[in-house]
Design an enzyme around this catalytic site. Structure first.
Site: not given
Ligand code: PGA
Length: 247
Positions: A10, A167, A212, A233-234
């Site tokens: 989050w 990542e 992403s 994340g998002g």
């Molecule tokens: P994202 O972030 O899915 O928004 O790219 C992933 C993360 O930073 O763990």
């Protein structure tokens, strides 16, 4: 067989009221899902509330950082014991945003991993290359070095509790995802680095992709042989998107 994990990160989002709204929407959508661990890694102040909200569901709770110290004069830090008391089971360690903005290094990441494991928290260790490193063709060297450094001093038994998240930094929050094939190849390199150090138990370690990942591309990423889940994340901030990835 490695059980997949879909973990939401989050970041610095969701007040308690917003967390309640999100989880109230998410819980019924994932209630019948089987064969996947679902985790939400939430801000410190949300942990206790979220723990109560997910009671009776399959959703587990994680934090996003932990101190390497036990207690004492470390203003602003939170200890592993405090996280466990609040209800956290997992903790994200060494996210690139922590490395970039808060000065975390391979050395502090390693200290945090060791502390988390010693106290009984499951670390989700983040590794990943910068765009310039990708362009130089040194992605595998970078992420394998980060992985080996993070795991320094971790025993073979402790390794069972470890989750790694690959990542690529250029993919985080940008909408640019690594291709499933590239992500799989890098994750395989990480697994091989763990195999060099620990032997065949590397086969059991769950290694996630993050950057992403969303409800549109998750299926192709998850279809790869070595990708065992996602750190999201998002898309973890929207119940319908996160649910699609989980399901
Ligand atoms: P994202 O972030 O899915 O928004 O790219 C992933 C993360 O930073 O763990």
């Amino acid at each position: 067989m490695r059980k997949p994990i879909i973990a939401g990160n989050w970041k610095m989002n969701n007040t308690k009221a917003e967390a309640e709204e999100l989880l109230t929407a998410l819980k019924p959508l994932v209630k019948d899902v089987k064969g996947v661990d679902i985790v939400v890694c939430v801000p410190f102040t949300d942990i206790e509330k979220v723990k109560k909200l997910v009671k009776g569901s399959k959703i587990r709770v994680g934090a996003q950082n932990v101190s390497w110290a036990d207690k004492g004069a470390f203003t602003g830090e939170i200890s592993a014991a405090m996280l466990i008391e609040a209800g956290a089971e997992y903790v994200v360690i060494g996210h690139s945003e922590r490395r970039q903005y808060f000065g975390e290094t391979d050395e502090t990441v390693n200290k945090k991993v060791c502390k988390a494991l010693a106290e009984g928290l499951k670390p989700i260790i983040c590794v990943g290359e910068k765009l310039s490193e990708k362009q130089m063709g040194i992605t595998e060297e970078i992420v394998c070095l980060q992985t080996k450094a993070a795991l320094h001093g971790v025993s073979r038994t402790q390794l069972d509790e470890v989750v790694i998240a690959y990542e690529p930094i250029w993919a985080i929050g940008t909408g640019m995802t690594a291709t499933p094939e590239d992500a799989n190849q890098t994750i395989r390199a990480i697994r091989n680095a763990i195999r060099d150090a620990y032997g065949d138990v590397a086969q059991n370690i769950r290694i996630l992709y993050g950057g992403s990942m969303n409800d549109k591309n998750a299926r192709d990423l998850m279809a790869q042989s070595d990708i065992d889940g996602g750190l999201i994340g998002g898309a973890s901030l929207v119940a319908e998107k996160f649910e699609k990835i989980v399901n």
